[in-house]
Motif scaffolding. Structure first.
Motif, PDB file in Angstrom:
ATOM      1  N   ARG A  84     -14.138   0.243  19.849  1.00 24.28           N
ATOM      2  CA  ARG A  84     -14.041  -1.097  19.265  1.00 24.28           C
ATOM      3  C   ARG A  84     -13.830  -0.936  17.776  1.00 24.28           C
ATOM      4  O   ARG A  84     -14.549  -0.176  17.109  1.00 24.28           O
ATOM      5  N   ALA A  85     -12.850  -1.659  17.238  1.00 24.64           N
ATOM      6  CA  ALA A  85     -12.502  -1.483  15.825  1.00 24.64           C
ATOM      7  C   ALA A  85     -12.049  -2.796  15.218  1.00 24.64           C
ATOM      8  O   ALA A  85     -11.469  -3.644  15.890  1.00 24.64           O
ATOM      9  N   ASP A  86     -12.310  -2.918  13.930  1.00 32.27           N
ATOM     10  CA  ASP A  86     -11.805  -4.030  13.144  1.00 32.27           C
ATOM     11  C   ASP A  86     -11.654  -3.537  11.715  1.00 32.27           C
ATOM     12  O   ASP A  86     -12.402  -2.669  11.255  1.00 32.27           O
ATOM     13  N   GLY A  87     -10.672  -4.071  11.011  1.00 34.16           N
ATOM     14  CA  GLY A  87     -10.389  -3.611   9.668  1.00 34.16           C
ATOM     15  C   GLY A  87     -11.153  -4.387   8.608  1.00 34.16           C
ATOM     16  O   GLY A  87     -11.481  -5.563   8.771  1.00 34.16           O
ATOM     17  N   THR A  88     -11.428  -3.713   7.504  1.00 29.58           N
ATOM     18  CA  THR A  88     -12.047  -4.344   6.353  1.00 29.58           C
ATOM     19  C   THR A  88     -11.137  -5.433   5.781  1.00 29.58           C
ATOM     20  O   THR A  88      -9.914  -5.271   5.723  1.00 29.58           O
ATOM     21  N   ILE A  89     -11.735  -6.544   5.355  1.00 30.80           N
ATOM     22  CA  ILE A  89     -11.008  -7.648   4.719  1.00 30.80           C
ATOM     23  C   ILE A  89     -11.518  -7.779   3.287  1.00 30.80           C
ATOM     24  O   ILE A  89     -12.736  -7.870   3.068  1.00 30.80           O
ATOM     25  N   PRO A 124      -6.850 -10.775  15.119  1.00 31.50           N
ATOM     26  CA  PRO A 124      -6.735 -12.196  15.470  1.00 31.50           C
ATOM     27  C   PRO A 124      -8.083 -12.836  15.796  1.00 31.50           C
ATOM     28  O   PRO A 124      -8.256 -14.041  15.594  1.00 31.50           O
ATOM     29  N   TRP A 125      -9.015 -12.043  16.274  1.00 29.31           N
ATOM     30  CA  TRP A 125     -10.357 -12.540  16.599  1.00 29.31           C
ATOM     31  C   TRP A 125     -11.151 -12.930  15.345  1.00 29.31           C
ATOM     32  O   TRP A 125     -12.193 -13.553  15.441  1.00 29.31           O
ATOM     33  N   ASP A 126     -10.646 -12.553  14.156  1.00 33.36           N
ATOM     34  CA  ASP A 126     -11.318 -12.871  12.904  1.00 33.36           C
ATOM     35  C   ASP A 126     -10.854 -14.194  12.298  1.00 33.36           C
ATOM     36  O   ASP A 126     -11.270 -14.547  11.188  1.00 33.36           O
ATOM     37  N   GLY A 186       0.561  -1.702   9.506  1.00 33.54           N
ATOM     38  CA  GLY A 186       0.905  -2.684  10.519  1.00 33.54           C
ATOM     39  C   GLY A 186       0.047  -2.731  11.762  1.00 33.54           C
ATOM     40  O   GLY A 186       0.468  -3.328  12.754  1.00 33.54           O
ATOM     41  N   HIS A 187      -1.134  -2.153  11.764  1.00 34.94           N
ATOM     42  CA  HIS A 187      -1.980  -2.185  12.948  1.00 34.94           C
ATOM     43  C   HIS A 187      -2.665  -3.546  13.108  1.00 34.94           C
ATOM     44  O   HIS A 187      -3.005  -4.205  12.120  1.00 34.94           O
ATOM     45  N   SER A 188      -2.888  -3.932  14.351  1.00 35.69           N
ATOM     46  CA  SER A 188      -3.306  -5.304  14.651  1.00 35.69           C
ATOM     47  C   SER A 188      -4.661  -5.673  14.076  1.00 35.69           C
ATOM     48  O   SER A 188      -4.930  -6.854  13.812  1.00 35.69           O
ATOM     49  N   ASP A 189      -5.537  -4.690  13.857  1.00 35.49           N
ATOM     50  CA  ASP A 189      -6.853  -5.001  13.295  1.00 35.49           C
ATOM     51  C   ASP A 189      -6.808  -5.176  11.780  1.00 35.49           C
ATOM     52  O   ASP A 189      -7.832  -5.448  11.160  1.00 35.49           O
ATOM     53  N   HIS A 190      -5.619  -5.052  11.198  1.00 35.19           N
ATOM     54  CA  HIS A 190      -5.463  -5.225   9.750  1.00 35.19           C
ATOM     55  C   HIS A 190      -4.560  -6.395   9.379  1.00 35.19           C
ATOM     56  O   HIS A 190      -4.669  -6.908   8.261  1.00 35.19           O
ATOM     57  N   ILE A 191      -3.681  -6.805  10.271  1.00 36.06           N
ATOM     58  CA  ILE A 191      -2.746  -7.889   9.928  1.00 36.06           C
ATOM     59  C   ILE A 191      -2.708  -8.968  11.003  1.00 36.06           C
ATOM     60  O   ILE A 191      -1.701  -9.650  11.180  1.00 36.06           O
ATOM     61  N   GLY A 192      -3.820  -9.165  11.700  1.00 37.08           N
ATOM     62  CA  GLY A 192      -3.828 -10.075  12.831  1.00 37.08           C
ATOM     63  C   GLY A 192      -3.787 -11.551  12.488  1.00 37.08           C
ATOM     64  O   GLY A 192      -3.639 -12.387  13.387  1.00 37.08           O
ATOM     65  N   ASN A 193      -3.906 -11.888  11.197  1.00 32.42           N
ATOM     66  CA  ASN A 193      -3.923 -13.303  10.813  1.00 32.42           C
ATOM     67  C   ASN A 193      -2.901 -13.636   9.729  1.00 32.42           C
ATOM     68  O   ASN A 193      -3.067 -14.605   8.982  1.00 32.42           O
ATOM     69  N   LYS A 199       3.172 -14.701  -0.835  1.00 32.98           N
ATOM     70  CA  LYS A 199       4.024 -13.519  -0.880  1.00 32.98           C
ATOM     71  C   LYS A 199       3.350 -12.442  -0.037  1.00 32.98           C
ATOM     72  O   LYS A 199       2.127 -12.265  -0.113  1.00 32.98           O
ATOM     73  N   LEU A 200       4.132 -11.734   0.760  1.00 32.71           N
ATOM     74  CA  LEU A 200       3.572 -10.759   1.690  1.00 32.71           C
ATOM     75  C   LEU A 200       4.090  -9.362   1.373  1.00 32.71           C
ATOM     76  O   LEU A 200       5.295  -9.159   1.166  1.00 32.71           O
ATOM     77  N   ILE A 201       3.168  -8.413   1.348  1.00 33.12           N
ATOM     78  CA  ILE A 201       3.531  -6.998   1.404  1.00 33.12           C
ATOM     79  C   ILE A 201       2.805  -6.419   2.596  1.00 33.12           C
ATOM     80  O   ILE A 201       1.572  -6.463   2.668  1.00 33.12           O
ATOM     81  N   VAL A 202       3.563  -5.920   3.554  1.00 36.12           N
ATOM     82  CA  VAL A 202       2.994  -5.261   4.729  1.00 36.12           C
ATOM     83  C   VAL A 202       3.639  -3.887   4.813  1.00 36.12           C
ATOM     84  O   VAL A 202       4.843  -3.774   5.053  1.00 36.12           O
ATOM     85  N   GLY A 203       2.830  -2.851   4.595  1.00 39.05           N
ATOM     86  CA  GLY A 203       3.441  -1.536   4.464  1.00 39.05           C
ATOM     87  C   GLY A 203       4.423  -1.561   3.307  1.00 39.05           C
ATOM     88  O   GLY A 203       4.091  -1.960   2.197  1.00 39.05           O
ATOM     89  N   TYR A 204       5.665  -1.187   3.573  1.00 39.54           N
ATOM     90  CA  TYR A 204       6.670  -1.134   2.514  1.00 39.54           C
ATOM     91  C   TYR A 204       7.545  -2.384   2.473  1.00 39.54           C
ATOM     92  O   TYR A 204       8.490  -2.443   1.695  1.00 39.54           O
TER      93      TYR A 204
END
Length: 220
Positions: A48-53, A69-71, A97-104, A112-117
């Motif tokens: 089970r994992a979730d990324g820091t916000i 997305p659950w956050d 780009g992993h789902s626990d980091h960009i789910g929302n 303005k968005l920066i996701v990866g490069y």
């Protein structure tokens, strides 16, 4: 890179010391960890994992990673508690780009968005130099820095001028303070990531990892 310290090139030693603080005030930017990420192995071999916000507040408001997305409700509540809503966020940076980091990301269509490069405003994508290994400034004190290895296009956010010194919001460049060699198991390119990690240890005073609380870097 655990609490015991390590050496590179025969000279640099860095010790990671866990920090209980989740708020790093500064001028002009302050850094606040809204949620501490985690990664917990399960008995069936899954985890089970979730990324820091993390939220940066100052002349510009910057959200670093959005959790899974659950956050969604948790994130909206955190913003409301600060008298903010998604429209108040100027920039959203997804460290990778992993789902626990960009789910929302969909909550912040006006930012303005920066996701990866990738750097985009709505459906318009802007050229940048992250893929060439060069940082992208958001403000004089805030830089988006390429830190590849965990994936091919990871970035971290360097914040200067906090009372704790230079803070690096590092995504999964570091899993946690005491990740020792466990980070290698989830790394696309461990050799490249090791270089990125050592540069972070050389330049940051506090590192906010992707799946654990912040830690201070002590250099000898």
């Amino acid at each position: 890179m655990g609490t015991s310290g390590s050496e590179v090139s025969g000279c640099l030693q860095a010790v990671c010391v866990p920090q209980p603080e989740l708020l790093f005030p500064g001028e002009p930017y302050s850094v606040s960890v809204l949620k501490v990420g985690y990664c917990r192995p399960q008995a069936d071999g899954s985890f089970r994992a979730d990324g820091t916000i993390t939220l940066l507040t100052g002349p510009t408001t910057i959200l670093v990673d959005t959790g899974g997305p659950w956050d969604r409700d948790f994130l909206l509540t955190c913003l409301r508690d600060r008298s903010m809503d998604p429209g108040d966020i100027d920039w959203v940076v997804g460290t990778h780009g992993h789902s626990d980091h960009i789910g929302n990301l969909n909550l912040f269509a006006g930012a303005k968005l920066i996701v990866g490069y990738d750097f985009s405003e709505g459906d318009t994508y802007r050229q940048n130099q992250l893929a060439q290994g060069l940082p992208v400034p958001i403000a004089p004190q805030v830089m988006v820095i390429p830190t590849p290895g965990h994936t091919g296009q990871d970035v971290s956010i360097q914040v200067k001028g906090t009372f704790a010194g230079t803070v690096l919001v590092a995504g999964d460049l570091f899993e946690c303070c005491s990740d020792e060699n466990s980070w290698r198991d989830v790394s696309m390119n461990p050799a490249v990531q090791e270089v990125s990690r050592w540069e972070a240890l050389r330049t940051a005073d506090v590192i906010i990892p992707g799946h654990g609380p912040p830690f201070r870097v002590i250099r000898n």
